[in-house]
Design a protein around this motif. Structure first.
Motif, PDB file in Angstrom:
ATOM      1  N   ALA A 170      -7.128  -7.400   4.632  1.00  0.00           N
ATOM      2  CA  ALA A 170      -5.933  -7.706   3.843  1.00  0.00           C
ATOM      3  C   ALA A 170      -6.041  -7.113   2.443  1.00  0.00           C
ATOM      4  O   ALA A 170      -5.073  -6.549   1.905  1.00  0.00           O
ATOM      5  CB  ALA A 170      -5.738  -9.222   3.763  1.00  0.00           C
ATOM      6  N   GLN A 171      -7.230  -7.218   1.865  1.00  0.00           N
ATOM      7  CA  GLN A 171      -7.451  -6.660   0.524  1.00  0.00           C
ATOM      8  C   GLN A 171      -7.220  -5.152   0.525  1.00  0.00           C
ATOM      9  O   GLN A 171      -6.587  -4.604  -0.383  1.00  0.00           O
ATOM     10  CB  GLN A 171      -8.861  -6.989   0.068  1.00  0.00           C
ATOM     11  CG  GLN A 171      -9.192  -6.551  -1.343  1.00  0.00           C
ATOM     12  CD  GLN A 171     -10.617  -6.904  -1.720  1.00  0.00           C
ATOM     13  OE1 GLN A 171     -11.484  -7.026  -0.854  1.00  0.00           O
ATOM     14  NE2 GLN A 171     -10.874  -7.079  -2.997  1.00  0.00           N
ATOM     15  N   GLN A 172      -7.700  -4.477   1.556  1.00  0.00           N
ATOM     16  CA  GLN A 172      -7.536  -3.026   1.642  1.00  0.00           C
ATOM     17  C   GLN A 172      -6.085  -2.627   1.903  1.00  0.00           C
ATOM     18  O   GLN A 172      -5.667  -1.509   1.569  1.00  0.00           O
ATOM     19  CB  GLN A 172      -8.442  -2.478   2.740  1.00  0.00           C
ATOM     20  CG  GLN A 172      -9.918  -2.565   2.383  1.00  0.00           C
ATOM     21  CD  GLN A 172     -10.826  -2.291   3.563  1.00  0.00           C
ATOM     22  OE1 GLN A 172     -10.359  -1.867   4.625  1.00  0.00           O
ATOM     23  NE2 GLN A 172     -12.110  -2.548   3.405  1.00  0.00           N
ATOM     24  N   ALA A 173      -5.302  -3.536   2.497  1.00  0.00           N
ATOM     25  CA  ALA A 173      -3.895  -3.239   2.765  1.00  0.00           C
ATOM     26  C   ALA A 173      -3.012  -3.426   1.538  1.00  0.00           C
ATOM     27  O   ALA A 173      -1.836  -3.064   1.561  1.00  0.00           O
ATOM     28  CB  ALA A 173      -3.380  -4.121   3.901  1.00  0.00           C
ATOM     29  N   LEU A 174      -3.580  -3.968   0.457  1.00  0.00           N
ATOM     30  CA  LEU A 174      -2.814  -4.166  -0.768  1.00  0.00           C
ATOM     31  C   LEU A 174      -2.820  -2.918  -1.639  1.00  0.00           C
ATOM     32  O   LEU A 174      -3.810  -2.192  -1.709  1.00  0.00           O
ATOM     33  CB  LEU A 174      -3.400  -5.327  -1.576  1.00  0.00           C
ATOM     34  CG  LEU A 174      -3.159  -6.740  -1.044  1.00  0.00           C
ATOM     35  CD1 LEU A 174      -3.975  -7.737  -1.863  1.00  0.00           C
ATOM     36  CD2 LEU A 174      -1.677  -7.098  -1.080  1.00  0.00           C
ATOM     37  N   ARG A 175      -1.728  -2.701  -2.323  1.00  0.00           N
ATOM     38  CA  ARG A 175      -1.656  -1.670  -3.346  1.00  0.00           C
ATOM     39  C   ARG A 175      -2.331  -2.189  -4.625  1.00  0.00           C
ATOM     40  O   ARG A 175      -2.621  -3.383  -4.737  1.00  0.00           O
ATOM     41  CB  ARG A 175      -0.191  -1.317  -3.618  1.00  0.00           C
ATOM     42  CG  ARG A 175       0.472  -0.612  -2.441  1.00  0.00           C
ATOM     43  CD  ARG A 175       1.968  -0.439  -2.641  1.00  0.00           C
ATOM     44  NE  ARG A 175       2.561   0.321  -1.539  1.00  0.00           N
ATOM     45  CZ  ARG A 175       3.862   0.478  -1.360  1.00  0.00           C
ATOM     46  NH1 ARG A 175       4.727  -0.052  -2.226  1.00  0.00           N
ATOM     47  NH2 ARG A 175       4.325   1.175  -0.326  1.00  0.00           N
ATOM     48  N   PRO A 176      -2.596  -1.316  -5.604  1.00  0.00           N
ATOM     49  CA  PRO A 176      -3.218  -1.776  -6.849  1.00  0.00           C
ATOM     50  C   PRO A 176      -2.447  -2.940  -7.471  1.00  0.00           C
ATOM     51  O   PRO A 176      -1.218  -2.939  -7.514  1.00  0.00           O
ATOM     52  CB  PRO A 176      -3.170  -0.529  -7.731  1.00  0.00           C
ATOM     53  CG  PRO A 176      -3.214   0.606  -6.757  1.00  0.00           C
ATOM     54  CD  PRO A 176      -2.409   0.147  -5.577  1.00  0.00           C
TER      55      PRO A 176
END
Length: 224
Positions: A170-176
């Protein structure tokens, strides 16, 4: 008082079990077949609204904001996200059970204002975990309400979503500067610690099932 009447059933893929849709006048309830209690009710959606409001207010001013709602349910989180976001936003809603989508396109849809009809809505049928893995950096906000909290009640595979590996996906699927918001029926200190261990800053908010300030206390984690 009128009694609830079953108006539909929907199989949960891979589980050998099903969800039941019941109606009493203009009130709807979704339950797991063979289990006591209910998963959700159209009279009690204050915390589902809050899930979207708390997450989307952090990203609403971004041009072309793209957010993910994990779990369609009765459509209230989706509706609240659409209300909070601009006309150029896109809201992807991932739903595992096709029957739930059909209910929201049919008799259940009016309760939340038919958010599936909004042109900003995109439906993704399937496991939200698979979608997260397919779209690194794809979302400004991710809202997860796929079970009764950070455990697999309706489907054991949901446990992965709340595990360190699932949270990392989920963290990796987030944008900055994106935000991950997770709904739960109750507190879970161990889950708070898991969020922190994958490197997320965590805020916990207590919200009520029914507004204003009534009903059971539910928990929302906001992680960034």
């Amino acid at each position: 008082m009128a009694k609830f009447e079953e108006i539909g059933t929907a199989s949960i893929p891979g589980q050998g079990s099903a969800l039941r849709l019941l109606q009493r006048n203009d009130e709807f309830s979704i339950r797991i077949a063979g289990k006591a209690g209910e998963l959700m009710n159209t009279r009690l959606h204050g915390s589902e609204d809050a899930l979207a409001e708390l997450a989307c207010q952090r990203v609403a001013d971004r041009p072309g904001a793209r957010v993910l709602v994990g779990g369609l349910g009765m459509g209230f989180t989706l509706a609240a996200a659409l209300k909070a976001l601009g006309e150029d936003a896109e809201v992807v809603v991932a739903e595992l059970v096709p029957g739930v989508v059909e209910w929201n396109r049919g008799p259940l849809g009016e309760a939340a204002g038919r958010p599936l009809d909004d042109p900003r809505t995109r439906v993704s049928l399937g496991d939200v975990g698979d979608l997260l893995r397919r779209e690194p950096g794809g979302f400004d906000a991710i809202m997860l309400d796929v079970d009764n909290g950070p455990e697999g009640l309706t489907r054991r595979e949901n446990d992965w979503l709340y595990s360190p590996r699932g949270l990392a996906a989920a963290q990796q699927a987030l944008r900055p500067d994106g935000v991950l918001a997770v709904w739960s029926a109750g507190q879970d200190p161990a889950f708070t610690e898991r969020l922190r261990r994958v490197g997320l800053l965590v805020e916990e908010v207590t919200v009520r099932a029914h507004r204003p300030g009534k009903g059971a206390k539910h928990r929302i984690w906001l992680a960034s």
